[in-house]
Scaffold this motif. Structure first.
Motif, short mmCIF file in Angstrom:
data_model
loop_
_atom_site.label_atom_id
_atom_site.label_comp_id
_atom_site.label_asym_id
_atom_site.label_seq_id
_atom_site.Cartn_x
_atom_site.Cartn_y
_atom_site.Cartn_z
N GLN A 73 0.78 -1.20 0.10
CA GLN A 73 -0.06 -0.17 0.00
C GLN A 73 0.75 1.10 0.10
O GLN A 73 1.82 1.35 0.44
CB GLN A 73 -0.70 -0.09 1.28
CG GLN A 73 -1.80 -1.19 0.98
CD GLN A 73 -3.06 -0.88 1.99
OE1 GLN A 73 -3.16 0.07 2.78
NE2 GLN A 73 -4.01 -1.71 1.91
N LYS A 74 0.39 2.34 -0.88
CA LYS A 74 0.97 3.54 -1.00
C LYS A 74 0.74 4.38 0.49
O LYS A 74 -0.46 4.39 0.82
CB LYS A 74 0.80 4.18 -1.95
CG LYS A 74 1.14 3.50 -3.17
CD LYS A 74 1.08 4.51 -4.53
CE LYS A 74 1.60 3.74 -5.74
NZ LYS A 74 1.36 4.33 -7.07
N ASP A 75 1.77 5.21 1.05
CA ASP A 75 1.49 6.11 2.01
C ASP A 75 0.99 7.13 1.57
O ASP A 75 1.36 8.08 0.60
CB ASP A 75 2.95 6.41 2.62
CG ASP A 75 2.84 6.97 4.00
OD1 ASP A 75 3.91 7.53 4.49
OD2 ASP A 75 1.66 7.02 4.65
N PRO A 76 -0.10 7.69 2.03
CA PRO A 76 -1.21 8.66 1.73
C PRO A 76 -0.46 10.19 1.84
O PRO A 76 -0.97 11.23 1.29
CB PRO A 76 -2.23 8.53 2.23
CG PRO A 76 -2.10 7.73 3.48
CD PRO A 76 -1.09 7.01 3.21
#
Length: 77
Positions: A73-76
């Motif tokens: 998951q990408k860091d927002p």
């Protein structure tokens, strides 16, 4: 006379019961045949399901490790 009439009614009832018995015997035989057919179909489907499950498991084992895990998951922020 009354006794003869009563015997006739009993004989008629026995005849009706025999006809009903024969009908039930035929129905039972048809139902037993259907059970046999459906049991065979169920067993065939279970066998096909097992074979498909084996093929899917073999395909999953061939996947690379990264593809088998969850996607990163990408860091927002």
């Amino acid at each position: 006379m009354a006794q003869s009439s009563q015997i006739d009614r009993i004989a008629e009832r026995v005849e009706r019961l025999l006809v009903r018995y024969e009908e039930l015997q035929r129905t039972n035989a048809l139902l037993a045949e259907q059970v046999e057919v459906l049991t065979h179909e169920r067993d065939s489907l279970k066998s096909r399901l097992s074979a498909a499950r084996t093929r899917v498991e073999a395909l999953l084992e061939r996947l690379p490790e990264a593809a088998a895990g969850p996607a990163p998951q990408k860091d927002p922020a």
